[in-house]
Design an enzyme around this catalytic site. Structure first.
Site, mmCIF file in Angstrom:
data_model
loop_
_atom_site.group_PDB
_atom_site.id
_atom_site.type_symbol
_atom_site.label_atom_id
_atom_site.label_comp_id
_atom_site.label_asym_id
_atom_site.label_seq_id
_atom_site.Cartn_x
_atom_site.Cartn_y
_atom_site.Cartn_z
ATOM 1 N N SER A 128 0.812 -1.223 0.000
ATOM 2 C CA SER A 128 0.000 0.000 0.000
ATOM 3 C C SER A 128 0.841 1.268 0.000
ATOM 4 O O SER A 128 1.907 1.331 0.630
ATOM 5 C CB SER A 128 -0.889 -0.011 1.251
ATOM 6 O OG SER A 128 -1.429 1.274 1.481
ATOM 7 N N GLU A 130 0.162 3.630 1.744
ATOM 8 C CA GLU A 130 0.227 4.067 3.146
ATOM 9 C C GLU A 130 1.607 3.789 3.743
ATOM 10 O O GLU A 130 1.973 4.396 4.742
ATOM 11 C CB GLU A 130 -0.842 3.361 3.979
ATOM 12 C CG GLU A 130 -2.239 3.925 3.818
ATOM 13 C CD GLU A 130 -2.380 5.329 4.395
ATOM 14 O OE1 GLU A 130 -2.170 5.499 5.594
ATOM 15 O OE2 GLU A 130 -2.703 6.249 3.631
ATOM 16 N N TYR A 152 -1.861 -0.030 10.667
ATOM 17 C CA TYR A 152 -2.099 -0.650 9.350
ATOM 18 C C TYR A 152 -0.855 -0.540 8.472
ATOM 19 O O TYR A 152 -0.388 -1.517 7.883
ATOM 20 C CB TYR A 152 -3.298 0.029 8.676
ATOM 21 C CG TYR A 152 -3.446 -0.325 7.209
ATOM 22 C CD1 TYR A 152 -3.999 -1.539 6.817
ATOM 23 C CD2 TYR A 152 -3.023 0.556 6.213
ATOM 24 C CE1 TYR A 152 -4.128 -1.869 5.473
ATOM 25 C CE2 TYR A 152 -3.144 0.238 4.865
ATOM 26 C CZ TYR A 152 -3.705 -0.974 4.500
ATOM 27 O OH TYR A 152 -3.819 -1.304 3.162
HETATM 28 P P1 NAP Z 1 -11.449 -4.714 1.600
HETATM 29 O O1 NAP Z 1 -12.580 -4.378 0.707
HETATM 30 O O2 NAP Z 1 -11.418 -4.184 2.986
HETATM 31 O O3 NAP Z 1 -11.357 -6.324 1.674
HETATM 32 C C1 NAP Z 1 -10.564 -6.976 2.635
HETATM 33 C C2 NAP Z 1 -10.768 -8.478 2.506
HETATM 34 O O4 NAP Z 1 -9.952 -9.132 3.483
HETATM 35 C C3 NAP Z 1 -12.213 -8.957 2.741
HETATM 36 O O5 NAP Z 1 -12.511 -9.963 1.815
HETATM 37 C C4 NAP Z 1 -12.138 -9.532 4.149
HETATM 38 O O6 NAP Z 1 -13.094 -10.538 4.395
HETATM 39 C C5 NAP Z 1 -10.744 -10.144 4.101
HETATM 40 N N1 NAP Z 1 -10.199 -10.483 5.420
HETATM 41 C C6 NAP Z 1 -10.068 -9.678 6.494
HETATM 42 N N2 NAP Z 1 -9.514 -10.371 7.513
HETATM 43 C C7 NAP Z 1 -9.285 -11.619 7.071
HETATM 44 C C8 NAP Z 1 -8.734 -12.792 7.647
HETATM 45 N N3 NAP Z 1 -8.309 -12.843 8.918
HETATM 46 N N4 NAP Z 1 -8.626 -13.905 6.885
HETATM 47 C C9 NAP Z 1 -9.074 -13.897 5.613
HETATM 48 N N5 NAP Z 1 -9.639 -12.830 5.014
HETATM 49 C C10 NAP Z 1 -9.729 -11.709 5.741
HETATM 50 O O7 NAP Z 1 -10.047 -4.297 0.910
HETATM 51 P P2 NAP Z 1 -9.759 -3.865 -0.615
HETATM 52 O O8 NAP Z 1 -10.014 -2.420 -0.759
HETATM 53 O O9 NAP Z 1 -10.399 -4.850 -1.522
HETATM 54 O O10 NAP Z 1 -8.172 -4.032 -0.652
HETATM 55 C C11 NAP Z 1 -7.562 -5.283 -0.992
HETATM 56 C C12 NAP Z 1 -6.168 -5.320 -0.395
HETATM 57 O O11 NAP Z 1 -5.376 -4.266 -0.940
HETATM 58 C C13 NAP Z 1 -6.106 -5.128 1.105
HETATM 59 O O12 NAP Z 1 -5.043 -5.915 1.598
HETATM 60 C C14 NAP Z 1 -5.785 -3.653 1.290
HETATM 61 O O13 NAP Z 1 -5.132 -3.448 2.522
HETATM 62 C C15 NAP Z 1 -4.879 -3.435 0.100
HETATM 63 N N6 NAP Z 1 -4.866 -2.087 -0.471
HETATM 64 C C16 NAP Z 1 -6.033 -1.477 -0.797
HETATM 65 C C17 NAP Z 1 -6.024 -0.230 -1.407
HETATM 66 C C18 NAP Z 1 -7.296 0.475 -1.795
HETATM 67 O O14 NAP Z 1 -7.236 1.692 -2.050
HETATM 68 N N7 NAP Z 1 -8.412 -0.218 -1.900
HETATM 69 C C19 NAP Z 1 -4.785 0.385 -1.690
HETATM 70 C C20 NAP Z 1 -3.616 -0.283 -1.356
HETATM 71 C C21 NAP Z 1 -3.663 -1.533 -0.765
HETATM 72 P P3 NAP Z 1 -14.570 -10.195 5.021
HETATM 73 O O15 NAP Z 1 -15.430 -9.856 3.847
HETATM 74 O O16 NAP Z 1 -14.937 -11.489 5.664
HETATM 75 O O17 NAP Z 1 -14.390 -9.067 5.972
HETATM 76 O O1 G4F Z 2 -10.791 6.589 2.500
HETATM 77 P P1 G4F Z 2 -9.798 6.487 3.590
HETATM 78 O O2 G4F Z 2 -10.226 5.833 4.852
HETATM 79 O O3 G4F Z 2 -8.531 5.767 2.945
HETATM 80 P P2 G4F Z 2 -6.992 5.681 3.410
HETATM 81 O O4 G4F Z 2 -6.827 5.963 4.850
HETATM 82 O O5 G4F Z 2 -6.211 6.527 2.464
HETATM 83 O O6 G4F Z 2 -6.681 4.141 3.180
HETATM 84 C C1 G4F Z 2 -7.124 3.461 2.006
HETATM 85 O O7 G4F Z 2 -6.151 3.588 1.000
HETATM 86 C C2 G4F Z 2 -4.881 2.973 1.314
HETATM 87 C C3 G4F Z 2 -3.940 3.223 0.125
HETATM 88 O O8 G4F Z 2 -3.212 4.404 0.339
HETATM 89 C C4 G4F Z 2 -5.106 1.498 1.555
HETATM 90 F F1 G4F Z 2 -3.905 0.899 1.796
HETATM 91 C C5 G4F Z 2 -6.070 1.301 2.710
HETATM 92 O O9 G4F Z 2 -6.332 -0.089 2.880
HETATM 93 C C6 G4F Z 2 -7.382 1.997 2.385
HETATM 94 O O10 G4F Z 2 -7.984 1.339 1.301
HETATM 95 O O11 G4F Z 2 -9.242 7.948 3.966
HETATM 96 C C7 G4F Z 2 -8.685 8.811 2.995
HETATM 97 C C8 G4F Z 2 -8.453 10.175 3.633
HETATM 98 C C9 G4F Z 2 -7.709 10.123 4.961
HETATM 99 O O12 G4F Z 2 -6.734 11.142 5.030
HETATM 100 C C10 G4F Z 2 -8.778 10.399 6.015
HETATM 101 O O13 G4F Z 2 -8.299 11.047 7.185
HETATM 102 O O14 G4F Z 2 -9.725 10.741 3.917
HETATM 103 C C11 G4F Z 2 -9.696 11.299 5.208
HETATM 104 N N1 G4F Z 2 -11.059 11.347 5.752
HETATM 105 C C12 G4F Z 2 -11.710 12.500 6.055
HETATM 106 N N2 G4F Z 2 -12.920 12.207 6.556
HETATM 107 C C13 G4F Z 2 -11.838 10.302 6.066
HETATM 108 C C14 G4F Z 2 -13.015 10.846 6.573
HETATM 109 N N3 G4F Z 2 -11.665 8.962 5.948
HETATM 110 C C15 G4F Z 2 -12.683 8.146 6.331
HETATM 111 N N4 G4F Z 2 -12.558 6.824 6.185
HETATM 112 N N5 G4F Z 2 -13.851 8.658 6.859
HETATM 113 C C16 G4F Z 2 -14.064 10.005 7.010
HETATM 114 O O15 G4F Z 2 -15.100 10.429 7.489
#
Ligand code: NAP
Ligand code: G4F
Length: 322
Positions: A128, A130, A152
């Site tokens: 990520s 992050e 995280y």
């Molecule tokens: P998400 O929607 O939160 O999905 C997370 C998945 O992990 C869900 O299927 C959840 O299952 C599963 N999970 C959680 N705990 C588990 C466990 N103990 N054993 C097995 N499965 C488990 O995340 P996403 O947005 O699709 O992201 C996919 C991956 O990319 C994650 O690792 C995230 O950290 C990473 N990532 C995401 C972003 C982004 O912007 N979306 C960016 C960079 C990296 P349940 O449905 O049962 O909860």
């Molecule tokens: O949507 P967010 O919660 O995403 P964040 O923290 O960037 O993390 C996501 O992206 C990462 C990749 O860089 C992944 F690795 C991670 O698993 C996840 O998918 O927040 C984005 C920004 C933050 O700065 C937060 O402080 O939005 C700001 N924010 C402002 N108000 C909020 C809110 N975030 C959330 N969730 N809820 C609010 O009400």
């Protein structure tokens, strides 16, 4: 026919990746956690029937190595995508130990499961942006130093380095995608983009009066999830296992996201959006923007959906649900 094992298949990326791989004629094995209800499988169960027909769901958990050894031995997958994690940054401050157990040690459990099962597979780690956190340079690329700002992000650094260490130690084909934020209508409802697209529609319909958010000045490099899962597959089908930044190269604030979302519905966000300390983080990441030149040059990857298109497609999708 190739076989792929996906952890985190019920999440946003898991559903897009399953769809992508099924269309490429893969057999997809999805690892799912036991839940008291199967409602969290909606993202998979709502896929078109021809796609759903190529997906098999099996029980397992990142915290249960035995369950992963069983699946690896049973299906001998060609590709393993580790997408599972406790992926919410703010919640990681409330559950730091669980986050580390799943996101860090869980990834190590899976790497160990592959090693001891002796399965010849390629491995993708969902790293990520992050991990860059309080970044020392902008834009961030594969050489940028990590400065994680949450439990995280620390956990993701551990998993990222473990994947690289297992590559160097045991010759495993382990690729790490350092993905910047990617969103879609399937994004979890408590991430900021989806929170905005849902609540803006509720306000438009007269069902809500305001939207409470945290840090409106935070800037992120937001892309479309459908574009980003293609990069995961490209990494595993590249000649060498490596690390790649995947990003659009443009950064926008939470406030800008609100502005486009609300104006798409004929509203001025300033009349409705308020800041609430409840949604602030002990330490936030102020600005992230990625440089995906390496992925563009070596993988031929390009993002297709612009920021404005992304905001509008999310608002439109939530409008159509009601
Ligand atoms: P998400 O929607 O939160 O999905 C997370 C998945 O992990 C869900 O299927 C959840 O299952 C599963 N999970 C959680 N705990 C588990 C466990 N103990 N054993 C097995 N499965 C488990 O995340 P996403 O947005 O699709 O992201 C996919 C991956 O990319 C994650 O690792 C995230 O950290 C990473 N990532 C995401 C972003 C982004 O912007 N979306 C960016 C960079 C990296 P349940 O449905 O049962 O909860
Ligand atoms: O949507 P967010 O919660 O995403 P964040 O923290 O960037 O993390 C996501 O992206 C990462 C990749 O860089 C992944 F690795 C991670 O698993 C996840 O998918 O927040 C984005 C920004 C933050 O700065 C937060 O402080 O939005 C700001 N924010 C402002 N108000 C909020 C809110 N975030 C959330 N969730 N809820 C609010 O009400």
């Amino acid at each position: 026919m190739k076989t792929a094992l996906i952890t985190g298949i019920t999440g946003q990326d898991g559903s897009y990746l399953s769809e992508f791989l099924a269309k490429k004629d893969y057999k997809v094995i999805g690892m799912v956690r036991r839940n008291s209800s199967v409602e969290n499988r909606g993202r998979i169960d709502n896929l078109p029937a021809d796609v759903r027909g190529k997906i098999v769901l099996e029980y397992g958990d990142l915290q249960d190595m035995q369950s992963m050894v069983r699946l690896l031995k049973q299906y001998a997958p060609d590709e393993v995508y580790n997408l599972a994690s406790q992926s919410h940054v703010k919640i990681s401050f409330e559950q730091p130990v669980l986050t580390a157990q799943v996101t860090a040690i869980g990834a190590l459990n899976l790497l160990e499961a592959i090693r001891i099962s002796d399965v010849n597979c390629k491995f993708y780690q969902a790293s990520s942006s992050e991990m860059f956190g309080k970044a020392e340079e902008s834009p961030q690329n594969e050489q940028t130093k990590f400065h994680p700002r949450s439990p995280y992000a620390i956990s993701k650094v551990f998993a990222h380095m473990a994947a690289i260490n297992y590559r160097e130690s045991y010759g495993m084909f382990n690729a790490c995608g350092i993905l910047f934020n990617h969103e879609s209508p399937r994004r979890g409802e408590n991430f900021v983009t989806r929170k905005i697209s849902i609540q803006a529609n509720r306000i438009k319909r007269g069902e809500a009066k305001e939207l409470l958010l945290g840090n409106l000045d935070a800037k992120r490099d937001w892309g479309f999830a459908g574009d980003y899962v293609e990069a995961m597959w490209m990494m595993l089908n590249h000649e060498k296992a490596d690390e790649f930044v995947i990003a659009t190269g443009q950064s926008h604030s939470v406030g800008e996201f609100c502005e486009i979302a609300f104006s798409h519905l004929g509203l001025n966000y300033k009349d409705y959006v308020k800041s609430d300390p409840k949604y602030m983080r002990p330490a936030d990441v102020n600005t992230l923007v990625g440089d995906a030149s390496k992925a563009k040059k070596e993988l031929g990857w390009e993002p297709k959906v612009s920021f404005e298109q992304l905001v509008k497609l999310m608002v439109d999708a939530d409008r159509a649900k009601n």
